[in-house]
Scaffold this active site. Sequence first.
Site, PDB file in Angstrom:
ATOM      1  N   GLU A  38       7.888 -16.943  -3.770  1.00 41.76           N
ATOM      2  CA  GLU A  38       8.223 -15.613  -4.418  1.00 41.76           C
ATOM      3  C   GLU A  38       9.476 -15.214  -4.562  1.00 41.76           C
ATOM      4  OE1 GLU A  38       6.825 -10.988  -4.204  1.00 41.76           O
ATOM      5  OE2 GLU A  38       5.943 -12.199  -2.886  1.00 41.76           O
ATOM      6  N   ARG A  39      10.261 -15.473  -3.307  1.00 43.07           N
ATOM      7  CA  ARG A  39      11.572 -14.953  -3.128  1.00 43.07           C
ATOM      8  C   ARG A  39      12.522 -15.658  -3.849  1.00 43.07           C
ATOM      9  NH1 ARG A  39      10.448 -13.376   3.206  1.00 43.07           N
ATOM     10  NH2 ARG A  39       9.614 -11.501   2.645  1.00 43.07           N
ATOM     11  N   ALA A  58       2.292   1.390   3.379  1.00 47.00           N
ATOM     12  CA  ALA A  58       2.634  -0.148   4.059  1.00 47.00           C
ATOM     13  C   ALA A  58       3.219  -1.188   3.052  1.00 47.00           C
ATOM     14  CB  ALA A  58       1.347  -0.737   4.634  1.00 47.00           C
ATOM     15  N   ILE A  70       1.543  -2.451  -8.043  1.00 47.53           N
ATOM     16  CA  ILE A  70       0.957  -3.668  -8.116  1.00 47.53           C
ATOM     17  C   ILE A  70       1.281  -4.286  -9.764  1.00 47.53           C
ATOM     18  CG2 ILE A  70      -0.967  -4.982  -8.123  1.00 47.53           C
ATOM     19  CD1 ILE A  70      -0.276  -3.955  -5.619  1.00 47.53           C
ATOM     20  N   GLU A 115       0.877  -1.274  -0.010  1.00 52.53           N
ATOM     21  CA  GLU A 115      -0.144   0.047  -0.015  1.00 52.53           C
ATOM     22  C   GLU A 115       0.855   1.293   0.093  1.00 52.53           C
ATOM     23  OE1 GLU A 115      -3.709  -2.046   2.233  1.00 52.53           O
ATOM     24  OE2 GLU A 115      -2.943  -0.046   3.127  1.00 52.53           O
ATOM     25  N   PRO A 116       0.427   2.557  -0.199  1.00 48.71           N
ATOM     26  CA  PRO A 116       0.998   3.694  -0.249  1.00 48.71           C
ATOM     27  C   PRO A 116       1.822   3.772   1.237  1.00 48.71           C
ATOM     28  CG  PRO A 116      -0.937   3.940  -1.232  1.00 48.71           C
ATOM     29  CD  PRO A 116      -1.109   2.816  -0.756  1.00 48.71           C
ATOM     30  N   GLY A 127      32.506  -1.106 -21.432  1.00 47.77           N
ATOM     31  CA  GLY A 127      32.915   0.350 -21.344  1.00 47.77           C
ATOM     32  C   GLY A 127      31.862   1.119 -22.047  1.00 47.77           C
ATOM     33  N   SER A 147      -7.610  -3.997  13.573  1.00 46.45           N
ATOM     34  CA  SER A 147      -7.345  -5.565  13.278  1.00 46.45           C
ATOM     35  C   SER A 147      -5.781  -5.570  13.161  1.00 46.45           C
ATOM     36  CB  SER A 147      -7.887  -6.315  12.236  1.00 46.45           C
ATOM     37  OG  SER A 147      -7.530  -7.757  12.241  1.00 46.45           O
TER      38      SER A 147
END
Length: 395
Positions: free
Chosen positions: A250-251, A140, A167, A137-138, A348, A186
């Site tokens: 995922e990792r 989190a 996302i 989230e923005p 280079g 919560s």
Amino acid sequence: MKGIQEKKIDLYNPTDDHLSLRENVSAFAKENLDLQAKDHDDDESFNKDLFRRLGAELGIFGVTVPQEDGGMGLDPVASVIIHEEFSAYDPGFTLSYLAHEVLFVNNFYHSGNPSQRAKYMPKVLSGEWVGGMGMTEPGAGTDVLGMTTVATRKGDKFVLNGRKQFITNGIVGQVFLVYAKTSKDSRRTTSFIVESSFPGFGFGKKEEKMGMRSSPTTQLIFENLEVPAENLIGAEDGALTHMMRNLEIERVTLAAQSLGIAKRCIDVMCEYSILHREAFDKKLIEFGQIQRLLAESYADYQAARALVYDVASKIHPENRNSLGAASAKLVSTQMAERVSRNAIQVLGGYGYCREYPVERLHRDAILLSIGGGTNEAMQKNIAADLKKLYASSGM
């Protein structure tokens, strides 16, 4: 001893099915991903037609889904193979594949119920629908319990309000696995299947990124979005277990992307310095500085590759390995950044220009130390797991 034949164990291709998969995916990637990668990076566009061919021609959606349910019936090692081979040519396109295949399909299959699978699996396994996941989230990211998206129960529906940030597949996806809280206070999370066609579902702006530009990244916006209660995955407030379980595959697949990037960069700098480029009447490989860059790159890649495949071989939905997954991601993503940077240095001025793919691969590599949990989070997780391990053993 005479009369006893040693069984050869191939860490990277443990079965004939794995070897066949690698050969098919590698050939497809070289023929199809390589040619389109630069144009889609330049245009920051997603290759929808190529994505659907992954289902129609290769059949590589549902790698970890049993064959009786329409998948390939393979394991995380097979997923690692695909992500490594694809990322050698187009890590951005591969990231969209990962978001669909790992973040949605694998997570959804192992967490959803039979009726949910019957409804959604055929569409995502064929590639007709593109999937994704909404966690960040923005405000989190790594702190997933700090999310503010709320799903309020109202009869046979949940009303979803909030925003998801960064996302993958956002603007091109039709279905997402979305995490939310059932109340603002919560400390637990709940997950839902959310279709982009649901009223109240919107997209924010498409992000302009440094790398992974052929993979679209957007905000998801939920404004009084009604989700049928039947789209609840598992139990209310019960998403943390399958969230953390899916983070492990995922990792290792993000780590596999790092392997693919490094492998291609090593190929490019070896061909350039050994076969083509000369300086002072000698091939570039004859200079000690270049030898160091190549030797360290190759050794680092081989070490990281062994770790990633070893960890992948020990991951299963019922067998957690958070310590291994975090270690594989930390080591591999750092390695890919070093190797891709070395490749630019060996080439280079040519390495800094877009004639060669190494500058794009370097830009792409940087995202992998951020997505799926930052490398700083990996360091914290590794330390926490080691603390538990040693405290419990009494060592």
